[in-house]
Motif scaffolding. Sequence first.
Motif, PDB file in Angstrom:
ATOM      1  N   GLU A 175      -1.356  -4.896  -5.360  1.00 20.73           N
ATOM      2  CA  GLU A 175      -1.808  -6.166  -4.821  1.00 20.73           C
ATOM      3  C   GLU A 175      -2.188  -7.104  -5.971  1.00 20.73           C
ATOM      4  O   GLU A 175      -1.844  -8.275  -5.989  1.00 20.73           O
ATOM      5  CB  GLU A 175      -3.024  -5.887  -3.923  1.00 20.73           C
ATOM      6  N   GLN A 207       0.852  -1.192   0.000  1.00 21.32           N
ATOM      7  CA  GLN A 207       0.000   0.000   0.000  1.00 21.32           C
ATOM      8  C   GLN A 207       0.892   1.248   0.000  1.00 21.32           C
ATOM      9  O   GLN A 207       1.564   1.522   0.989  1.00 21.32           O
ATOM     10  CB  GLN A 207      -0.898   0.005   1.250  1.00 21.32           C
ATOM     11  N   ILE A 234      -8.760  -8.459  -2.779  1.00 24.54           N
ATOM     12  CA  ILE A 234      -8.173  -7.173  -3.093  1.00 24.54           C
ATOM     13  C   ILE A 234      -8.708  -6.115  -2.134  1.00 24.54           C
ATOM     14  O   ILE A 234      -7.986  -5.257  -1.660  1.00 24.54           O
ATOM     15  CB  ILE A 234      -8.527  -6.753  -4.544  1.00 24.54           C
ATOM     16  N   GLU A 235     -10.000  -6.220  -1.847  1.00 25.33           N
ATOM     17  CA  GLU A 235     -10.610  -5.264  -0.921  1.00 25.33           C
ATOM     18  C   GLU A 235     -11.190  -6.022   0.253  1.00 25.33           C
ATOM     19  O   GLU A 235     -11.374  -7.225   0.207  1.00 25.33           O
ATOM     20  CB  GLU A 235     -11.735  -4.501  -1.642  1.00 25.33           C
ATOM     21  N   LYS A 239      -4.265  -1.171  -4.525  1.00 27.67           N
ATOM     22  CA  LYS A 239      -5.011  -2.304  -5.077  1.00 27.67           C
ATOM     23  C   LYS A 239      -4.290  -2.861  -6.298  1.00 27.67           C
ATOM     24  O   LYS A 239      -4.192  -4.058  -6.490  1.00 27.67           O
ATOM     25  CB  LYS A 239      -6.416  -1.847  -5.498  1.00 27.67           C
ATOM     26  N   GLU A 259      -6.204   3.196  -4.449  1.00 24.97           N
ATOM     27  CA  GLU A 259      -6.330   2.595  -5.784  1.00 24.97           C
ATOM     28  C   GLU A 259      -4.983   2.010  -6.224  1.00 24.97           C
ATOM     29  O   GLU A 259      -4.898   0.905  -6.734  1.00 24.97           O
ATOM     30  CB  GLU A 259      -6.777   3.659  -6.810  1.00 24.97           C
TER      31      GLU A 259
END
Length: 992
Positions: free
Chosen positions: A915, A855, A978-979, A912, A909
């Motif tokens: 990731e 992140q 992912i989330e 993500k 974003e």
Amino acid sequence: MGYNFPEEEKNILKFWEENKIFEKLREKNRGKERWSFLDGPITANNPMGVHHAWGRTYKDLLQRYFAMKGYEQRYQNGFDCQGLWVEVEVEKELGFKTKKDIELYGIDKFVNLCKERVLKYSKIQTEQSKRLGQWMNWENSYYTMSEENNYAIWHFLKKCWELGYLYKGRDSVPWCPRCGTAISQHEILTEEYKEIIHDSVYFKLPLEGRKDEFLLVWTTTPWTLPANIAVAVDEKLDYSLVEFRKEKYWIAKELIEKVFSSYAKGYEGGKEDFKVVKTVKGAKLVGLKYSFAFDNLERVKEVALRSAQGKQDLFHTVIATDEQIMPISVEDGTGMVHTAVSAGEEDFKLGKKLGLPLIEVIDEAAVYLDGLGEFSGKNAKKDPKIILDYLQNNGNWIFKIEKYKHRYPTCWRCKTELVWRVVDEWYISMEKLREPLKNIVEKIHWIPEFGKDRELDWLKNMHDWLISKKRYWGLALPIFECKECGNFEVIGSKEELKKRAIEGFDEFEGNTPHRPWVDNIKIKCRGVIKDPNSKKDKKCKAVVSRIKDVGTPWLDAGIVPFSTMKYFSDKPYWKKWFPAEMVCESFPGQFKNWFYSLLVMSAVLEETEPMKTIFGYASVRDEKGEEMHKSKGNAIWLDDAVEKVGADAIRWFYMLQNPAENANFGYKNISEVQKKILTLYNIYSFFETYVKKEEIDSSAEIEIQKLENILDKWIVSKIHHLINIVEFNLDKYNISKAVLAIEDFFINDLSLWYVRRSRKRFHEESEDRNSAVHVLYYVLLNTAKVISPVMPFFAEKMYQDIRNETMPESIHLFDWPKIKENQTDLDLEQKMDEVRNIVTLALAQRAAKAIKVRQPLSSLKVNNQKYKVLEEEFLNVIKEEINVKEVLFDGNIKEDVELDLNITEELREEGKKREAVRFGNDLRKEGGYKPGDQVSLLSTAEVFSDKEVLKDLRVNKFTKISKKEEIPDNYVIKEIKIEEGKPDFIAILKNK
Ligand SMILES: [Zn+2]
Ligand SMILES: [Zn+2]
């Protein structure tokens, strides 16, 4: 495990042998400056255990290192051949119990078997050493049983004799009844004392002319009681007469409580009374006479009679001790000391001083001699009860018997409990040698340092050196002693023996100078006999034989700086190699043994030190720190260990140890070492995977100043630094420091930082990639060089994997790398240290808040009060490593670093996407794709439709799906998150 240590090592052994790498190395250094190593001989009596690998690795490491530095060396290994070690094993094989068995069997046959055993095991040990990776000129190994070695010792002994140091002494000495030989003070090491429980006895001796008065005496060695001559007291000590059960006992006042308390009222179980009648100084008791249980035995009677006829009759008398010789303790016993002149060192000395008679009671097998009634023919140590039974059944002698636990010396070879006997043995007097020896010790460099004090301490306290043994397989002491006139002579060489022989030389010729062959030679006595009736002394001229004794094996090992360096046959050669630079041996014991004998022999022959450095190391223990013993089942044979874990791991393990402390060897520890080595192996594998051999230009020089990438500059400076550190430490024999530095380099610097941070650079063609390839190659080659003396196999394997045809055929044919002064950059290294510190702190803040590194965050503030402001190129490393957009130096923050933890929508974003790329890359691997391959990808997650993500994952076709069930069978699937909340799926086509 990616690397099979034992298998790879066997292949490399073959490679070395087939290509004669060791011979080529020797050729390379021939005629150059010398580094003289002197090998301490290993006893060729058994296969080697894993503990032998410690010293062998030191020896091999140093020889390899000094070869890299261009020194010529002798590479001579030594085998210790003669002595009890071997005899006892051969006796065991033949099932022999005593020396008589040997004589009945034939000394010649027995000695030949000893020789055979030595040859057998020296071969086995040679093969084992080769397997360990030790490079020696094995064909040129020295054997202490060689004629050269034996005659060299003759020369030494002759010199001792000429200087007046050699003498025959009659003394009470520790004696092994099984081996039938004296055990010198030098051989009784602390570990030979065992905790043993014996029957101790308090016995009472009735005083002449004093009714019901007894001396109360105590001994822990009842077998010596028939040898009792006197009872010693301390003149200044208080002794009391204690009345108990109608009898009165003399005992040291301080010991009354201890001896009588178990009977007395007020103590547990006791109900009897005892009473102190009077107390006097010990001096008052001196001169009192007593009788004893053995007075009717012939041997005892004879001595009593002779004593009564002499000037002073001290037989069975209370005597005053000499504190210097036999101090009387009030810790144990009764303060009245049983004095058996023939059966104790102190007793004998005291006897000598006071003129006490002595009664010999046992023979060389500890069997009671004749003239001792029912004891004669019985073994004093095997039947300890006979004396106690006799005391019990033949009158009122025993006060009480108690089990007593004490530390008692045993034979270093066969572990039999020792006894004391008065015997004639041969000694080298230390009186005139003590001071010169101390001076020599001062001149030597001792590692560890305490070695010097230990050696000095030994020299201060040592007795004269008892060098004779009444045995068979050993140096034939070249002493010819005349029974007629008492004269003795020492023969100093084979030539002299031939010249002096009047009998037996022809039969001897062609044999080695050992028993029994040398025993038949006779010479003519050169002694003189004083003739009171004539002015002229008479020449003795008697026919004289050699004494039967052999020499202590420490003579054999002590002469090697002379015998193996051609002192007698080639003086210029000897002068080139003497003194040795160093010897290296496990120190327990050697201060009294090998180190000592080396020093003595060199002091006598050349009055100088035989080596510049003595490097000692401690003992090998098992994993739990306990002594390894075959009988305990925790000993490990070298063959088993090498077969299981390989030689390199064992070598690396040992070289990490502090030589001053015991090393705990176990497979758990070794597997830890293997893991570390595998870290290095993985870097080589990585290199091989991404770099083709053709890409490497092995002739290209590396210069820090010409490198662009800060990581490249840094790692090159680091390896240069390492080379210097290792050289500095190995030159001083700081081996573990050198090895720890290497380990720290390849784990913390090379693997955890350089390679990890540079991985990506290897993936795509670019200038930067070329630099990384070139630098990593250079670092790996130099790493192989610095590890090569420690892990010769692994270094070779690594080298062969990256080597091209233009380069030397083996890593062991390289010189030690020389580093130019401007090729290290301390400033750069310090800045990189700072970078790594900042990174560690920032990552810790991320971890504390559970924010993944993937992140991105906006900024990191670094406290500029605490850290130097760094240049852009360092900041870039920090940014990448902790994934922030910006690094700022700021004086207004409290902490060292402060991470901006606010995650904006934009950052989220980006996180993500990162990731997603990671999941995608994992799946590519699972699907069987190589880095450059294109793939088609399906996913339920929206993020995969991002252009950057698709480019990073090299996706040529992306399909957005809505549920897992839409994925065909020939795809690999991964469930991902992912989330927060709902899971997603990705899938790629399997690669065939
Ligand atoms: Zn023994
Ligand atoms: Zn004589």
